[in-house]
Every structure is written in structure tokens, then in C-alpha cells.
Scaffold this motif. Sequence first.
Motif, PDB file in Angstrom:
ATOM      1  N   HIS A  27       0.897  -1.276  -0.001  1.00  0.00           N
ATOM      2  CA  HIS A  27       0.062  -0.035  -0.205  1.00  0.00           C
ATOM      3  C   HIS A  27       1.106   1.132   0.097  1.00  0.00           C
ATOM      4  O   HIS A  27       0.810   2.208  -0.923  1.00  0.00           O
ATOM      5  CB  HIS A  27      -0.818  -0.147   1.299  1.00  0.00           C
ATOM      6  N   GLU A  28       1.794   1.308   0.847  1.00  0.00           N
ATOM      7  CA  GLU A  28       2.531   2.524   0.892  1.00  0.00           C
ATOM      8  C   GLU A  28       3.453   2.733  -0.106  1.00  0.00           C
ATOM      9  O   GLU A  28       3.844   3.898  -0.608  1.00  0.00           O
ATOM     10  CB  GLU A  28       3.402   2.822   2.408  1.00  0.00           C
ATOM     11  N   HIS A  32       2.069   4.543  -2.930  1.00  0.00           N
ATOM     12  CA  HIS A  32       2.234   6.113  -2.795  1.00  0.00           C
ATOM     13  C   HIS A  32       3.701   6.682  -3.156  1.00  0.00           C
ATOM     14  O   HIS A  32       3.577   7.534  -4.080  1.00  0.00           O
ATOM     15  CB  HIS A  32       1.855   6.463  -1.213  1.00  0.00           C
ATOM     16  N   HIS A  47      -4.920   7.911  -2.685  1.00  0.00           N
ATOM     17  CA  HIS A  47      -6.303   7.522  -2.324  1.00  0.00           C
ATOM     18  C   HIS A  47      -7.266   8.609  -1.653  1.00  0.00           C
ATOM     19  O   HIS A  47      -8.084   8.222  -1.217  1.00  0.00           O
ATOM     20  CB  HIS A  47      -6.476   6.471  -1.696  1.00  0.00           C
ATOM     21  N   VAL A  54      -4.396   2.039  -4.834  1.00  0.00           N
ATOM     22  CA  VAL A  54      -3.559   1.945  -3.742  1.00  0.00           C
ATOM     23  C   VAL A  54      -3.922   0.863  -2.494  1.00  0.00           C
ATOM     24  O   VAL A  54      -3.022  -0.098  -2.238  1.00  0.00           O
ATOM     25  CB  VAL A  54      -3.024   3.137  -3.065  1.00  0.00           C
TER      26      VAL A  54
HETATM   27 ZN    ZN Z   1      -2.323   5.129   2.041  1.00  0.00          ZN
END
Ligand code: ZN
Length: 194
Positions: free
Chosen positions: A159-160, A163, A169, A179
Motif C-alpha cells: 500500500h505505502e 504512494h 487515494h 493503492v
Molecule cells: Zn495510504
Amino acid sequence: MKNILIVLFSIFSLSTFGQQIVTVKLHSIVGYEDYESFAHMSIQKLKLVLNSEKFKQKVLTRKFTKTKGMSNQEIYDLIIKSHEVQGLGGYDNVVDLRIRTLTLEKDGEKWMKNCEPNSWAGTIGIDGQGDGVTAICPQRLKMWSEKNDYGSLAGHYAHEYMHILGFSHSGLNKRKSLVYKIGDIVEEVINEGL
Ligand SMILES: [Zn+2]
């Protein structure tokens, strides 16, 4: 002769049983204390997921929002290319990770409150707002480690990392965003078994 056979066999097995197309490099780990080996194991699994056919198929067939207009194939290729746009980055085809825990000293009281498992924010971690260093709430780290929940930690890194590749998001329905869903897919593949 024996060595030649070993080399030939290695080439054969790599091409037949799945090539490694992307690797994961951990550049720094700060504040993890007793949970460092849990993080290393989760990162090892993340690498296996990213190189798996299962991951590829899920990325190519899911629906995502906030993709900056990219097709599923373009998104998959971008993840494999692993060209970070935030932070120090590194080589292409290497997922360059820099990880730390959230702390009162560095992140302040508000974030520490958001980290509380029952808080309204339900924060798991933060992406470093552009510096390429991914931070996790210490409470989550402890909780997941106690359950050997590699999927959740690897999903958090994924997830990170999205980014760090330049996606966000922000706005409504964030759980449908690319994401979030890449994090979910990584977690899913680990929990289903590679
Ligand atoms: Zn996030």
C-alpha cells in the motif's frame, strides 16, 4: 561438466518455474526492535508475491479507481518496473523499501492517537508524505507479529509503496482505489498461499 550441468539446470528451472522479475531491497529499518525478523519474513513473502503469476492475474483482472488513467497492464508493468518517484529510490526492477515505526518524537501526539487500534482514524501507517520512508503504527506491528500475520504487514508495505510510485487515494471510496487494492491483493495472495 558437473558445473555446466548445474548452470544449465538453474537456467532451465528459472525459465520454467517462474522467473524472478523484480526484487525487494530493504535499505533501512528503524524502531522495529523485536519485530525486525517478522519484517524481514514479510518482505521475503512480498517479493515472492510480486513475482507470482497469481499476483499478475489479480492485477490484470481487478477494477481499480484512482489509476491516473492507466490500464491494468500498464499498472502491472509499472509495479514490476519499480521506479520510485518519491524519496531516494534506487535501481529499477528493485522495490526500494525504507521503513520505520511511528513515534511520538517524530510524528507527534495526533498521529500516535490515530494509531490506537480503536481510534476513529484507524491508522495503520503513513507513507512519509514524499520522503519515501514508510512508517507503521507500533501497535499494529506488535498485533500482527503476535499472530504471524505476514499478509497484513506485506500488504501494508505494498500500500505505502504505491504512494511512493506516485498514486493517492484521496477522496471518497478510498478502499476501491488502486493503492488500497494492491495492498489487499498482496495480503490475499499470502493468505491463500503462494
Ligand atoms: Zn495510504
